[in-house]
Design an enzyme around this catalytic site. Structure first.
Site, short mmCIF file in Angstrom:
data_model
loop_
_atom_site.label_atom_id
_atom_site.label_comp_id
_atom_site.label_asym_id
_atom_site.label_seq_id
_atom_site.Cartn_x
_atom_site.Cartn_y
_atom_site.Cartn_z
CB CYS A 58 -0.91 0.02 1.22
SG CYS A 58 -1.86 1.54 1.38
CG ASP A 85 -2.40 -3.83 -0.26
OD1 ASP A 85 -2.91 -3.77 0.87
OD2 ASP A 85 -2.13 -2.84 -0.95
CB VAL A 101 0.16 -14.27 -21.74
CG1 VAL A 101 -0.62 -15.21 -20.82
CG2 VAL A 101 1.25 -13.54 -20.96
CD GLU A 102 6.64 -18.20 -20.92
OE1 GLU A 102 6.73 -19.34 -20.44
OE2 GLU A 102 7.00 -17.18 -20.32
CG LEU A 103 0.92 -19.79 -18.61
CD1 LEU A 103 0.38 -21.15 -18.22
CD2 LEU A 103 -0.05 -18.68 -18.24
CE1 TYR A 116 -5.48 -4.16 -1.97
CE2 TYR A 116 -7.72 -3.43 -1.59
CZ TYR A 116 -6.58 -4.03 -1.14
OH TYR A 116 -6.53 -4.51 0.14
CD GLU A 117 -8.98 1.06 -5.90
OE1 GLU A 117 -9.90 1.00 -5.05
OE2 GLU A 117 -7.78 1.18 -5.57
#
Length: 135
Positions: free
Chosen positions: A53, A60, A75-77, A94-95
């Site tokens: 945070c 968080d 996407v390559e994991l 967060y947002e």
């Protein structure tokens, strides 16, 4: 809209620096591989998201879910794992994290559509669920 004294009080202590924290942090690049099929969807759950945070400095925790329909690339994991784990030391709300993840994901993969959801662990009796969509 007229601001009331109560509304002004809610923003005290939060600066523009807090609001922008983490948005320009350099993170590992998301890699892709050529998609061979059309018309299917992928859901990736990442239950070990952590960040800091920017206001309190407290950690968080949450789960990030990416749901997308690939177009030319998937996407390559491993690169996604490294990208998400890089948030561990980033101060970001967060947002902003959910929207930044979507922005970076779309830039790398150029999916037909994508949704990033962040489900964050309860703190102080509040639990947050943030969702961002493309297009």
């Amino acid at each position: 809209m007229k601001r009331t004294k109560t509304a002004m009080k809610t923003s005290l202590g939060y600066s523009e620096d807090h609001a922008k924290s983490g948005l320009s942090t350099t993170l590992p690049e998301l890699e892709t591989w050529p998609n061979q099929y059309k018309g299917y969807e992928i859901t990736i759950d990442i239950p070990e998201y952590t960040a800091i945070c920017p206001k309190t400095g407290l950690p968080d925790f949450g789960t990030i879910r990416i749901h997308y329909m690939p177009d030319q690339h998937c996407v390559e994991l491993k690169s996604l794992k490294l990208y998400i784990h890089a948030y561990r030391n980033v101060g970001i709300f967060y947002e902003n994290a959910v929207n930044r993840i979507l922005q970076d994901f779309v830039k790398a993969c150029r999916p037909v559509r994508a949704t990033v959801t962040g489900e964050f662990t309860a703190r102080g009796g509040l639990r947050s669920l943030i969702e961002a969509r493309y297009p």
